[in-house]
Design an enzyme around this catalytic site. Sequence first.
Site, mmCIF file in Angstrom:
data_model
loop_
_atom_site.group_PDB
_atom_site.id
_atom_site.type_symbol
_atom_site.label_atom_id
_atom_site.label_comp_id
_atom_site.label_asym_id
_atom_site.label_seq_id
_atom_site.Cartn_x
_atom_site.Cartn_y
_atom_site.Cartn_z
ATOM 1 C CB SER A 144 -0.733 -0.203 1.712
ATOM 2 O OG SER A 144 -1.825 1.532 1.423
ATOM 3 C CG ASN A 340 4.601 7.115 -8.596
ATOM 4 O OD1 ASN A 340 3.421 6.349 -8.527
ATOM 5 N ND2 ASN A 340 5.816 8.291 -9.000
ATOM 6 C CE LYS A 341 5.390 1.403 0.617
ATOM 7 N NZ LYS A 341 4.294 2.035 1.757
ATOM 8 C CB VAL A 342 9.565 4.050 -3.926
ATOM 9 C CG1 VAL A 342 11.088 5.122 -3.920
ATOM 10 C CG2 VAL A 342 9.230 2.776 -3.327
#
Length: 346
Positions: A144, A340-342
């Site tokens: 997530s 974004n996740k990263v």
Amino acid sequence: MTLMEKEIFEVPEALKTCFKTNEKTLNELAEKLASRKIKNVVVAARGTSDHAGIYGKYIIESLIGVPVSLAAMSVVTRYGAELDLSDSVVLAISQSGKAADVIEYVEMAKKSGAITVTITNNNESPLALIGDYNFFLNVGEEKSVAATKTFSAQLYTIAHIVAMWADRKDLLAKLEKVPEKICQILLRNEEVAALAVRYRFMKDAFILSRGINYPLALEAALKVQETNYVLAKAYPISDFHHGPFAMVDEGMPVIMYMPAGPVAQDSMEMIKKLQAVGADLLMVTDDENLLAEGDVGFQIPFAEKEDMISAFYYATFAQLFACNLAEVKGRNPDAPRGLNKVTITK
Ligand code: AGP
């Protein structure tokens, strides 16, 4: 079930695994810290990881007495500064281990002779590879976008580092019981869901706390910002008196993370001021008296004279609240717009 919800429910097991994974590194670091006169600690981190670092500031300063500052990373990444960190510990936190500015800061700190401690959830990431002492969260991939289990594991790791550094066996014993107590809060998810229904039209909110749980207010705000697009702003109650209070109007949602203990009296004073202007108060607390002052509340039933570890329980509530609110608002908390996740920043 959303990934966010699944990952929140993984927290108790994640904490146990995290501790087992890092027992050896904890002992090695404690030995190193005992052998050196550390003058200060510098935290380098972003977003949720930064909030874990701010928790580190409160617990290190309170229990060790060493000052902790938060790195201004642009000073290094954009202005090319080289700081004298020879008597410092640099605590770099990044769940992905890919935060470019954090990595550059650690590289500079190493050259300057700092002890570098990294906390990541990816043991092969660039950050994990450059730390003198790397703590691998080992909580499984967090999918997530909203960080939850990694945040709780970062707090857990920091609390263990400090308990070992301060030689506080009583704190280590309390930390051992944290996973079980988090389970008890998770069992009350229906209660949190009912609160989320009450706040389904929330567009803005203030989130207040003081002391060791101030970083929790910051994290609770970030969680509802990214998963619900709520214009949430967190303050320590002391700062809230100094200007921001003027923004509170009748019906304004104010979520208060208010532990019993040294800051309870400050909380009560702020509550009275907020009540006088008709704010809508959601009280998250282990203190019966503070709870009774809220329009609604969620009681954390683990009253502790020392509130150093109450952060874990407040974190669980904050994560569940954001997740449930997203559900009642019909949003997908796993994929917030534009994120974004990263996230790599320099
Ligand atoms: C967390 O919910 C956020 N999506 C974000 O703030 C994140 O914590 C931040 O980008 C830092 O990431 P990192 O820990 O991987 O460096």
